[in-house]
Scaffold this active site. Structure first.
Site, PDB file in Angstrom:
ATOM      1  N   THR A  96       0.821  -1.219   0.000  1.00 35.58           N
ATOM      2  CA  THR A  96       0.000   0.000   0.000  1.00 35.58           C
ATOM      3  C   THR A  96       0.846   1.257   0.000  1.00 35.58           C
ATOM      4  O   THR A  96       0.500   2.247  -0.649  1.00 35.58           O
ATOM      5  CB  THR A  96      -0.916  -0.003   1.249  1.00 35.58           C
ATOM      6  OG1 THR A  96      -1.822  -1.085   1.124  1.00 35.58           O
ATOM      7  CG2 THR A  96      -1.691   1.289   1.370  1.00 35.58           C
TER       8      THR A  96
ATOM      9  N   THR B 154       1.453  -4.562   4.178  1.00 35.01           N
ATOM     10  CA  THR B 154       1.254  -4.955   5.578  1.00 35.01           C
ATOM     11  C   THR B 154       0.680  -6.368   5.728  1.00 35.01           C
ATOM     12  O   THR B 154       0.842  -6.983   6.776  1.00 35.01           O
ATOM     13  CB  THR B 154       0.304  -3.972   6.297  1.00 35.01           C
ATOM     14  OG1 THR B 154      -0.967  -3.982   5.645  1.00 35.01           O
ATOM     15  CG2 THR B 154       0.873  -2.572   6.320  1.00 35.01           C
TER      16      THR B 154
HETATM   17  N1  ASP Z   1      -2.764  -5.495   0.380  1.00 31.72           N
HETATM   18  C1  ASP Z   1      -1.716  -4.596   0.813  1.00 31.72           C
HETATM   19  C2  ASP Z   1      -0.408  -5.352   0.842  1.00 31.72           C
HETATM   20  O1  ASP Z   1      -0.187  -6.112   1.737  1.00 31.72           O
HETATM   21  C3  ASP Z   1      -2.035  -4.054   2.170  1.00 31.72           C
HETATM   22  C4  ASP Z   1      -1.036  -3.084   2.743  1.00 31.72           C
HETATM   23  O2  ASP Z   1       0.073  -2.920   2.292  1.00 31.72           O
HETATM   24  O3  ASP Z   1      -1.398  -2.424   3.744  1.00 31.72           O
HETATM   25  O4  ASP Z   1       0.376  -5.218  -0.057  1.00 31.72           O
END
Ligand code: ASP
Length: 336
Positions: free
Chosen positions: A12, A85
């Site tokens: 993200t 995340t």
């Molecule tokens: N779907 C995203 C990822 O893990 C979520 C994030 O980065 O917060 O790449």
């Protein structure tokens, strides 16, 4: 001035809104511009390892990350790695096993909102990560997120949307970053030996979450297809009586050649299979390992790493499972 290598993997933090939703779109080279304070603190170079939603991370990506850090290890004072995340806790645990005895900081971070939005946690998380990487005494693999520093083997994504997404399970936070200042709660010991990089991982590892009444027929294909098996049981850990005969037979026939671990679905305080009969009976053949206070992310990646170490036999791997690496396990059972 210290030199930090900023590695990008997507997530993200580097995402932009597209036709089908958020997806990585910002090159890692663009990220330092969002944290101008950092560029006056150190020299930053950037390197893109991959650019994916971390939902799609595989052990192959961990190998790429380790190679990138190994190739540049001598040239930099520390490393900050941006990551989605969703699987950040798995990656931090995997890197903890694949890069051991690091006397330099390897800091993983990400964010719940993209860095190019007005309201985002990305800029703070990235700046905090640099400040922690630059702080005297920072070493080894850790996550910096939401103002907290978390040992690489102890993180869990506990919140899907809030900025304070990550917690440290069964282990204290080594430090926090408040208003740009690192407050350290305990010192990381200097490693005894030289940094070691490991590249082999076994992907034949899986987790079975036990649910009441689960059919024993699930077990034989699991044993046939995997070298490492984690049974995520209930409470302090035990095996249901209706699974016991099949499990015992499989362990008798194949347990010697596999790493089988009993873990618990309860996130905090860990297992203790000595308490109940359902626990003691499951462990009675001596082959079954127990997660104790380890996180599931750490258990899975430790099995992948141990099974990837070719110069060890299964008994050595079972013994090493209980050896503490980057704070992953506090409780160690007495040696037989
Ligand atoms: N779907 C995203 C990822 O893990 C979520 C994030 O980065 O917060 O790449």
């Amino acid at each position: 001035m210290k030199k930090i290598l900023l590695l990008g993997t997507g997530g993200t933090i580097a995402s932009v809104q597209g036709e089908n939703g958020l997806a990585p779109g910002l090159d890692v080279a663009a990220l330092p511009d969002f944290v101008p304070a950092v560029t006056s603190l150190c020299r930053v170079e950037t390197l893109s390892v991959c650019s994916i939603d971390s939902t799609s991370i595989t052990p192959g990506h961990w190998q790429l990350m380790v190679r990138a850090i190994e190739e540049h290890y001598e040239d930099f004072d520390g490393f900050v790695l941006c990551h989605g995340t969703d699987t950040l806790a798995y990656t931090a645990a995997a890197l903890s096993y694949m890069i051991q005895n690091a006397d330099k900081p390897i800091v993983l971070t990400g964010s719940q909102k993209p860095i190019n939005l007005d309201v985002t946690d990305a800029r703070t998380n990235l700046e905090d990560s640099f400040r922690y990487a630059l702080s005297e005494g920072s070493r080894g693999v850790s996550i910096v997120f939401g103002g907290k520093v978390i040992a690489g083997t102890r993180a869990r994504k506990e919140r899907a949307k809030s900025f304070n997404a990550f917690s440290s399970l069964n282990f204290p936070y080594p430090a926090v970053v408040q208003d740009g200042r690192v407050v350290r709660y305990f010192e990381e010991a200097r490693p005894a030996g030289r940094v070691r990089f490991f590249h082999e991982l076994c992907e034949r590892v899986c987790v079975l979450k036990l649910t009441p009444g689960l059919s024993p027929h699930i077990l034989p294909p699991l044993f046939a297809g995997c070298d490492g098996i984690v049974l995520e049981s209930f409470g302090v850990g035990g095996l249901p009586d209706y699974l016991f005969p099949t499990f015992q037979k499989l362990m008798h026939e194949q347990g010697q050649d596999k790493l089988v671990v009993m873990a618990t679905q309860v996130p905090r305080e860990g297992s203790d299979m000595t308490i109940y009969e359902v626990g003691r009976l499951a462990k009675s053949d001596g082959q079954l390992l127990e997660a104790y206070d380890m996180t599931l992310e750490a258990v899975i990646t430790k099995l992948m790493w141990l099974l990837g170490c070719r110069d060890m036999d299964m008994d050595e791997r079972r013994a090493l499972f209980y050896q503490t690496i980057n704070h992953d396990i506090l409780f160690c059972p007495p040696r037989p």
